[in-house]
Design an enzyme around this catalytic site. Structure first.
Site, PDB file in Angstrom:
ATOM      1  N   THR A  67      79.197  12.355 -36.363  1.00  0.00           N
ATOM      2  CA  THR A  67      79.295  13.769 -36.031  1.00  0.00           C
ATOM      3  C   THR A  67      79.967  13.944 -34.671  1.00  0.00           C
ATOM      4  OG1 THR A  67      78.089  15.872 -35.999  1.00  0.00           O
ATOM      5  CG2 THR A  67      76.913  13.962 -35.133  1.00  0.00           C
ATOM      6  N   LYS A  71      84.310  12.052 -34.789  1.00  0.00           N
ATOM      7  CA  LYS A  71      84.828  12.015 -36.164  1.00  0.00           C
ATOM      8  C   LYS A  71      86.277  11.580 -36.282  1.00  0.00           C
ATOM      9  CE  LYS A  71      81.645  15.475 -37.905  1.00  0.00           C
ATOM     10  NZ  LYS A  71      81.448  16.512 -38.937  1.00  0.00           N
ATOM     11  N   ASN A  92      83.406  11.713 -41.581  1.00  0.00           N
ATOM     12  CA  ASN A  92      81.997  11.906 -41.213  1.00  0.00           C
ATOM     13  C   ASN A  92      81.074  10.916 -41.908  1.00  0.00           C
ATOM     14  OD1 ASN A  92      82.112  13.150 -43.788  1.00  0.00           O
ATOM     15  ND2 ASN A  92      80.272  14.335 -43.312  1.00  0.00           N
ATOM     16  N   ASP A 108      82.303  16.969 -44.948  1.00  0.00           N
ATOM     17  CA  ASP A 108      82.067  18.221 -44.212  1.00  0.00           C
ATOM     18  C   ASP A 108      82.684  19.417 -44.916  1.00  0.00           C
ATOM     19  OD1 ASP A 108      80.700  17.138 -42.101  1.00  0.00           O
ATOM     20  OD2 ASP A 108      82.512  16.752 -40.944  1.00  0.00           O
ATOM     21  N   ALA A 133      90.523  23.209 -34.638  1.00  0.00           N
ATOM     22  CA  ALA A 133      91.349  22.254 -35.393  1.00  0.00           C
ATOM     23  C   ALA A 133      90.977  20.816 -35.059  1.00  0.00           C
ATOM     24  CB  ALA A 133      92.830  22.517 -35.130  1.00  0.00           C
ATOM     25  N   GLY A 134      89.704  20.589 -34.742  1.00  0.00           N
ATOM     26  CA  GLY A 134      89.195  19.228 -34.554  1.00  0.00           C
ATOM     27  C   GLY A 134      88.845  18.619 -35.901  1.00  0.00           C
ATOM     28  N   PRO A 158      96.673  24.312 -26.891  1.00  0.00           N
ATOM     29  CA  PRO A 158      98.042  24.557 -27.372  1.00  0.00           C
ATOM     30  C   PRO A 158      98.566  23.394 -28.211  1.00  0.00           C
ATOM     31  CG  PRO A 158      97.848  25.082 -25.021  1.00  0.00           C
ATOM     32  CD  PRO A 158      96.578  24.409 -25.413  1.00  0.00           C
ATOM     33  N   GLY A 236      75.150  26.753 -40.438  1.00  0.00           N
ATOM     34  CA  GLY A 236      75.368  25.309 -40.356  1.00  0.00           C
ATOM     35  C   GLY A 236      74.353  24.555 -41.188  1.00  0.00           C
TER      36      GLY A 236
END
Lengths: 256, 256
Positions: A67, A71, A92, A108, A133-134, A158, A236
């Site tokens: 987590t 990841k 994950n 996920d 955007a991870g 950015p 979540g």
């Protein structure tokens, strides 16, 4: 009841106190008649590579749930990637294969989409803004695209959303919720007191769906704001529960 | 019930299936109102140093129980040694101190002597043969000497018993049980089917005491032979139970 024969799994993250995997997966293992357990493992970013080197030497640990914030970093420790993982660029779930190699996959996105379906959101042909955007954002965007949604990615850093959008074959843009059927938060904003909202919740309208990834607090500031504006929301926790059975399947496939 | 807030401890060894610490210590933690757990960690000798490097990076793991074959090797990973540990040259307990350093101590010998007292053996002024001069043998010999026994050490590896005897200030000799009040097995002989006995049990007589360290099988071949000859015996399980409360005290001293 843990003993010397228990087949072990870890969940690695930082922070770790909020993770739900031990409490959700261990009863699933027990219900399936498996002597197996997931235990929390808190590791800082700077220590992750050396942790993984040590983890792989644990002969009675058969896999790992990964987590935030590890990841993406975990990919460089894997020998094989499942098809979703390779595309999304994060993992994950890690499992030790019969030949001793480590395989990564990601659930996920699947859990998030399953939770959204439970509250009436059908992705096919709908528009979705994924904020963040991870690793989690990539997984959710990937699963939404797979399910037929038109996805726009956004990130405060950015170039980050643009790079991921290019890899996934979707669009990128500002964190402006107006006009989307679904807005999913895939940032950690809301975990710490005083965090700003991931986007301007005053712009939400009642026909929109809002998906959240944060599990602590259970009702994040974003969820409170979205509910106040009449949106249908997934928490979540719902996402975690929706994917718990999928995760148990993946992790224990080689155990009997 | 494990969750993300559980304070974690490991027990590291190889093999690991036979260890009793999770089943004995976890109920002690629960009875004391602590959300804490011991989990099994199986690591081969060749992997131990890299495992320790990774283990120290686990922020929610507060200590480690160390068992065969790592009790001597662990010393080089410790920052501070308790007085018994320094003398005996091995450690079965490691705790993270408030300053982040790792302290080692040893309770094996104390548990073994406590179990022997339960069956009527009073060490002061008695003679004891300790077979096996590895980590457990050193701890048991050290505790017996501390309690006033005259100890002779024996080991199949040439020079091993002599070197330890010199360090502890006792004698060394053959694995011949004749004439001793107590004979303690501190070797792993008896864990695997077909293992030879650690010494010739046909030479035992009914007035002698026999101490065993092996926990699996619960009644080792040595214990069966000694009981058949009328000796009073302590099992590995008795030793483990006698030291469980001592171990819980040591490991959780900084937790609240």
């Amino acid at each position: 009841m843990l003993d010397g024969r228990t087949r072990m799994f870890g969940i690695v993250g930082d922070p770790i106190a909020q993770v739900l995997a031990p409490a959700t997966l261990n009863p699933i293992f027990a219900a399936r008649g498996l002597n197996a357990a997931v235990v929390p493992m808190q590791v800082a970013v700077a220590d992750f590579d050396r942790f993984m080197d040590g983890f792989k030497r644990l002969k009675n640990f058969h896999g790992l749930i990964v987590t935030v914030p590890h990841k993406v970093a975990v990919l460089r420790h894997l020998d094989r990637l499942g098809p979703r993982t390779a595309k999304v660029g994060s993992s994950n779930l890690v499992r030790r294969e019969a030949d001793g190699r480590f395989l990564g996959d990601i659930t996920d996105g699947l859990g998030h989409v399953a939770a959204l379906r439970q509250v009436g959101f059908a992705p096919a042909g709908r528009s979705a803004l994924v904020v963040g955007a991870g690793g989690v954002g990539a997984a959710i965007a990937g699963a939404l695209i797979e399910a037929g949604a038109r996805v726009v990615l956004s990130d405060v850093e950015p170039g980050k959303a643009e790079a991921l959008a290019k890899r996934l074959g979707c669009a990128s843009g500002a964190a402006d919720p107006r006009g989307f059927n679904l807005i999913s938060n895939a940032t950690p904003m809301g975990m710490a007191p005083g965090d700003p909202l991931p986007f301007d919740a005053n712009l939400l309208t009642a026909e929109q769906f809002v998906g959240e990834v944060i599990t602590k607090p259970p009702r994040s500031p974003l969820l409170q704001a979205a509910a106040a504006r009449g949106c249908r929301c997934t928490t979540g926790r719902m996402m975690v529960e929706a994917q718990a059975e999928l995760m148990a399947d993946f992790l224990t496939v080689h155990l009997s």
